[in-house]
Design a protein around this motif. Structure first.
Motif, mmCIF file in Angstrom:
data_model
loop_
_atom_site.group_PDB
_atom_site.id
_atom_site.type_symbol
_atom_site.label_atom_id
_atom_site.label_comp_id
_atom_site.label_asym_id
_atom_site.label_seq_id
_atom_site.Cartn_x
_atom_site.Cartn_y
_atom_site.Cartn_z
ATOM 1 N N ILE A 64 0.837 -1.191 0.000
ATOM 2 C CA ILE A 64 0.000 0.000 0.000
ATOM 3 C C ILE A 64 0.875 1.244 0.000
ATOM 4 O O ILE A 64 1.677 1.444 0.911
ATOM 5 C CB ILE A 64 -0.942 0.019 1.224
ATOM 6 C CG1 ILE A 64 -1.837 -1.226 1.220
ATOM 7 C CG2 ILE A 64 -1.777 1.298 1.231
ATOM 8 C CD1 ILE A 64 -2.673 -1.397 2.474
ATOM 9 N N GLN A 67 -4.133 5.452 -0.350
ATOM 10 C CA GLN A 67 -5.087 5.549 0.753
ATOM 11 C C GLN A 67 -6.001 4.329 0.762
ATOM 12 O O GLN A 67 -6.580 3.977 -0.266
ATOM 13 C CB GLN A 67 -5.947 6.796 0.607
ATOM 14 C CG GLN A 67 -5.177 8.086 0.696
ATOM 15 C CD GLN A 67 -6.097 9.283 0.555
ATOM 16 O OE1 GLN A 67 -7.269 9.249 0.928
ATOM 17 N NE2 GLN A 67 -5.568 10.369 -0.006
ATOM 18 N N VAL A 68 -6.130 3.713 1.940
ATOM 19 C CA VAL A 68 -7.027 2.574 2.097
ATOM 20 C C VAL A 68 -7.832 2.770 3.373
ATOM 21 O O VAL A 68 -7.275 3.021 4.442
ATOM 22 C CB VAL A 68 -6.262 1.235 2.172
ATOM 23 C CG1 VAL A 68 -7.224 0.086 2.480
ATOM 24 C CG2 VAL A 68 -5.519 0.960 0.877
ATOM 25 N N LYS A 69 -9.150 2.655 3.239
ATOM 26 C CA LYS A 69 -10.042 2.646 4.388
ATOM 27 C C LYS A 69 -10.752 1.304 4.379
ATOM 28 O O LYS A 69 -11.497 1.003 3.450
ATOM 29 C CB LYS A 69 -11.051 3.793 4.304
ATOM 30 C CG LYS A 69 -11.969 3.858 5.497
ATOM 31 C CD LYS A 69 -12.920 5.033 5.394
ATOM 32 C CE LYS A 69 -13.867 5.050 6.569
ATOM 33 N NZ LYS A 69 -14.885 6.110 6.418
ATOM 34 N N VAL A 72 -7.546 -5.158 5.900
ATOM 35 C CA VAL A 72 -6.656 -5.768 4.918
ATOM 36 C C VAL A 72 -6.106 -7.067 5.493
ATOM 37 O O VAL A 72 -5.563 -7.073 6.604
ATOM 38 C CB VAL A 72 -5.481 -4.831 4.553
ATOM 39 C CG1 VAL A 72 -4.578 -5.477 3.519
ATOM 40 C CG2 VAL A 72 -6.000 -3.485 4.056
ATOM 41 N N LEU A 80 3.287 -1.258 4.214
ATOM 42 C CA LEU A 80 2.771 0.105 4.173
ATOM 43 C C LEU A 80 3.940 1.008 3.816
ATOM 44 O O LEU A 80 4.876 1.169 4.596
ATOM 45 C CB LEU A 80 2.181 0.506 5.521
ATOM 46 C CG LEU A 80 1.081 -0.402 6.093
ATOM 47 C CD1 LEU A 80 0.531 0.170 7.386
ATOM 48 C CD2 LEU A 80 -0.022 -0.643 5.083
ATOM 49 N N SER A 84 1.719 6.482 2.730
ATOM 50 C CA SER A 84 0.418 5.820 2.690
ATOM 51 C C SER A 84 -0.441 6.218 3.889
ATOM 52 O O SER A 84 0.070 6.669 4.916
ATOM 53 C CB SER A 84 0.582 4.300 2.626
ATOM 54 O OG SER A 84 1.216 3.810 3.784
ATOM 55 N N VAL A 86 -3.670 4.471 5.999
ATOM 56 C CA VAL A 86 -4.484 3.275 6.152
ATOM 57 C C VAL A 86 -5.306 3.383 7.427
ATOM 58 O O VAL A 86 -4.768 3.606 8.510
ATOM 59 C CB VAL A 86 -3.603 2.003 6.204
ATOM 60 C CG1 VAL A 86 -4.468 0.763 6.392
ATOM 61 C CG2 VAL A 86 -2.764 1.886 4.939
ATOM 62 N N LEU A 90 -5.269 -4.742 10.155
ATOM 63 C CA LEU A 90 -4.361 -5.498 9.292
ATOM 64 C C LEU A 90 -4.135 -6.883 9.869
ATOM 65 O O LEU A 90 -3.907 -7.021 11.073
ATOM 66 C CB LEU A 90 -3.008 -4.786 9.173
ATOM 67 C CG LEU A 90 -3.017 -3.321 8.728
ATOM 68 C CD1 LEU A 90 -1.590 -2.780 8.705
ATOM 69 C CD2 LEU A 90 -3.671 -3.181 7.367
ATOM 70 N N PHE A 103 -1.417 5.432 10.105
ATOM 71 C CA PHE A 103 -2.122 4.165 10.304
ATOM 72 C C PHE A 103 -3.005 4.262 11.530
ATOM 73 O O PHE A 103 -2.570 4.723 12.585
ATOM 74 C CB PHE A 103 -1.125 3.012 10.467
ATOM 75 C CG PHE A 103 -1.780 1.721 10.892
ATOM 76 C CD1 PHE A 103 -2.621 1.039 10.034
ATOM 77 C CD2 PHE A 103 -1.579 1.207 12.163
ATOM 78 C CE1 PHE A 103 -3.243 -0.140 10.425
ATOM 79 C CE2 PHE A 103 -2.185 0.032 12.562
ATOM 80 C CZ PHE A 103 -3.021 -0.642 11.696
#
Length: 138
Positions: A64, A67-69, A72, A80, A84, A86, A90, A103
């Motif tokens: 990654i 951007q991740v919402k 995972v 990461l 990034s 997040v 995880l 994060f």
């Protein structure tokens, strides 16, 4: 891209917006926008320009940079990268977090299974592989 060099590589371009369930077996790079669920046996890379709002991402390995919402999960590893962002839980066997990462969430580490099929090897060989793995961890 992640370490799996076998199979095809698909790239979702920056202009691509995808909404739904994505199920794939090869390797995928997302540089655009994704909303939904990702179920994969291949490797996944979320590029620095990508924005993903997911219920869950499940893949072999996940890198990654964007951007991740959402949650995972990776069978092998999650990385990461610097820059990034997040927000989600995880779960992976291995995790690498670079400097300058935002994060928010929980981390769960899973133990990787031995690289052999327990139904096709002699019990002594299976026990030996477990012993070797446990002694490597100490």
């Amino acid at each position: 891209m992640a370490s799996n060099t076998n199979g095809n590589l698909t790239v979702f371009g920056q202009e691509t917006e995808f909404d739904g369930v994505l199920d794939f077996t090869d390797n995928l790079v997302i540089t655009g926008k994704f909303h939904g669920t990702i179920k994969a046996t291949g490797d996944l890379e979320i590029d620095k320009s990508a924005v993903c709002d997911v219920d869950t991402i499940s893949a072999s390995s996940v890198i990654i940079s964007g951007q991740v919402k959402g949650n995972v999960e990776a069978k092998n590893h999650i990385e990461l990268c610097s820059g990034s962002n997040v927000k989600g839980d995880l779960t992976a066997a291995k995790l690498r977090i670079a400097d300058n990462v935002e994060f928010e969430g929980k981390i769960s580490m899973i133990e990787q299974s031995p690289d052999l099929d327990i139904f096709s090897v002699a019990s002594d060989e299976f026990k030996k592989s477990l012993y070797l793995r446990s002694s490597e961890a100490h």
